[in-house]
Write an enzyme that holds these catalytic residues in place. Structure first.
Site, PDB file in Angstrom:
ATOM      1  N   TYR A 125     -15.968  -2.630  53.776  1.00  0.00           N
ATOM      2  CA  TYR A 125     -15.263  -1.803  52.786  1.00  0.00           C
ATOM      3  C   TYR A 125     -15.084  -2.588  51.492  1.00  0.00           C
ATOM      4  CZ  TYR A 125     -14.342   1.233  56.752  1.00  0.00           C
ATOM      5  OH  TYR A 125     -14.497   2.048  57.830  1.00  0.00           O
ATOM      6  N   ASN A 152     -16.281  11.305  53.697  1.00  0.00           N
ATOM      7  CA  ASN A 152     -17.687  11.555  53.396  1.00  0.00           C
ATOM      8  C   ASN A 152     -18.115  12.853  54.086  1.00  0.00           C
ATOM      9  OD1 ASN A 152     -20.501  11.474  53.055  1.00  0.00           O
ATOM     10  ND2 ASN A 152     -20.766  10.015  54.721  1.00  0.00           N
ATOM     11  N   CYS A 209     -22.101   6.593  56.102  1.00  0.00           N
ATOM     12  CA  CYS A 209     -20.775   5.982  56.231  1.00  0.00           C
ATOM     13  C   CYS A 209     -20.654   5.176  57.522  1.00  0.00           C
ATOM     14  CB  CYS A 209     -19.689   7.043  56.136  1.00  0.00           C
ATOM     15  SG  CYS A 209     -19.880   8.436  57.256  1.00  0.00           S
ATOM     16  N   HIS A 210     -21.516   5.458  58.496  1.00  0.00           N
ATOM     17  CA  HIS A 210     -21.479   4.684  59.742  1.00  0.00           C
ATOM     18  C   HIS A 210     -21.885   3.230  59.526  1.00  0.00           C
ATOM     19  CE1 HIS A 210     -25.623   6.213  59.452  1.00  0.00           C
ATOM     20  NE2 HIS A 210     -25.981   5.135  60.144  1.00  0.00           N
ATOM     21  N   GLU A 249     -30.223   2.278  64.804  1.00  0.00           N
ATOM     22  CA  GLU A 249     -30.884   1.691  63.635  1.00  0.00           C
ATOM     23  C   GLU A 249     -31.322   0.249  63.863  1.00  0.00           C
ATOM     24  OE1 GLU A 249     -28.719   2.407  60.017  1.00  0.00           O
ATOM     25  OE2 GLU A 249     -28.698   4.564  60.360  1.00  0.00           O
TER      26      GLU A 249
END
Length: 158
Positions: free
Chosen positions: A98, A121, A129-130, A156
Site C-alpha cells: 500500500y 476497486n 487490487c489482489h 499468477e
C-alpha cells in the site's frame, strides 16, 4: 440501466457489469452491499463488453492471458481513480505494498487512504487490487476474501 452477466470462475461466480461502452464492475459472490454503488442492472450476457470481459477472464484463469484489453469505466473519486490507475501498472505476477502505491501516486503519507480506495476497486482482477499486500508481505483485506486473493496470487506465480 446497466448490463450484467455472471461468469463461473475458480474464485466463485463473478458478476460482470457494463454500461453501454465499458466495463464498470466485477463483483464477488459475497460482495458487501454498497462496496460498489451501482444503479439498476439487467441480465444481458450478449452485451459486447460483457462477452469480451468473460472471454478475457476465462483466458486469464486458463493461464493464457496476463493482461486485459477492455474498455473500463470505474466509478469513484479522483483519488480512487488515481489509486486504481496505479494498480493497473502492477505487472502480472508481481506485488506492491500500500505504501508503494501511495508513493506511486505522489501521496506518500496516504497509505490508509490507498488501502480504502483499493478496497473499493470496482473492477477486481482486471484492475489487480489482489496484487497489493501489506508492507511485511502479509496478505491483507480483500473484497473477494483472502482465499480468493491467495488463489489469484498463486495462479499468477505458475
Amino acid at each position: 440501466m446497466l448490463h450484467r452477466t455472471t461468469l463461473a470462475s475458480p474464485v466463485g461466480a463473478l458478476t460482470l457489469v457494463a454500461d453501454e461502452t465499458a466495463l464498470v464492475a466485477i463483483l464477488w459472490p459475497d460482495d458487501r452491499t454498497g462496496r460498489v454503488p451501482l444503479e439498476a442492472t439487467a441480465d444481458n450476457p450478449d452485451h459486447p463488453v460483457l462477452a469480451a470481459a468473460a472471454t478475457q477472464l476465462a483466458d486469464y484463469f486458463a493461464g493464457t492471458r496476463t493482461t486485459f484489453d477492455l474498455p473500463l469505466s470505474p466509478r469513484g473519486t479522483a483519488f480512487q481513480r488515481d489509486v486504481w490507475r496505479a494498480l493497473d501498472a502492477i505487472p502480472y505476477g508481481e506485488t506492491r505494498s500500500y505504501a508503494d502505491i501511495a508513493r506511486a501516486i505522489g501521496r506518500p503519507t496516504a497509505t490508509r487512504a490507498v488501502g480504502a480506495a483499493n478496497g473499493r476497486n470496482p473492477i477486481s482482477i482486471v484492475t489487480p487490487c489482489h496484487r497489493v499486500i501489506g508492507r511485511s508481505g502479509a496478505l491483507t483485506g480483500f473484497a473477494g476474501g483472502l482465499a480468493a486473493k491467495q488463489h489469484l496470487l498463486a495462479h499468477e506465480q505458475r
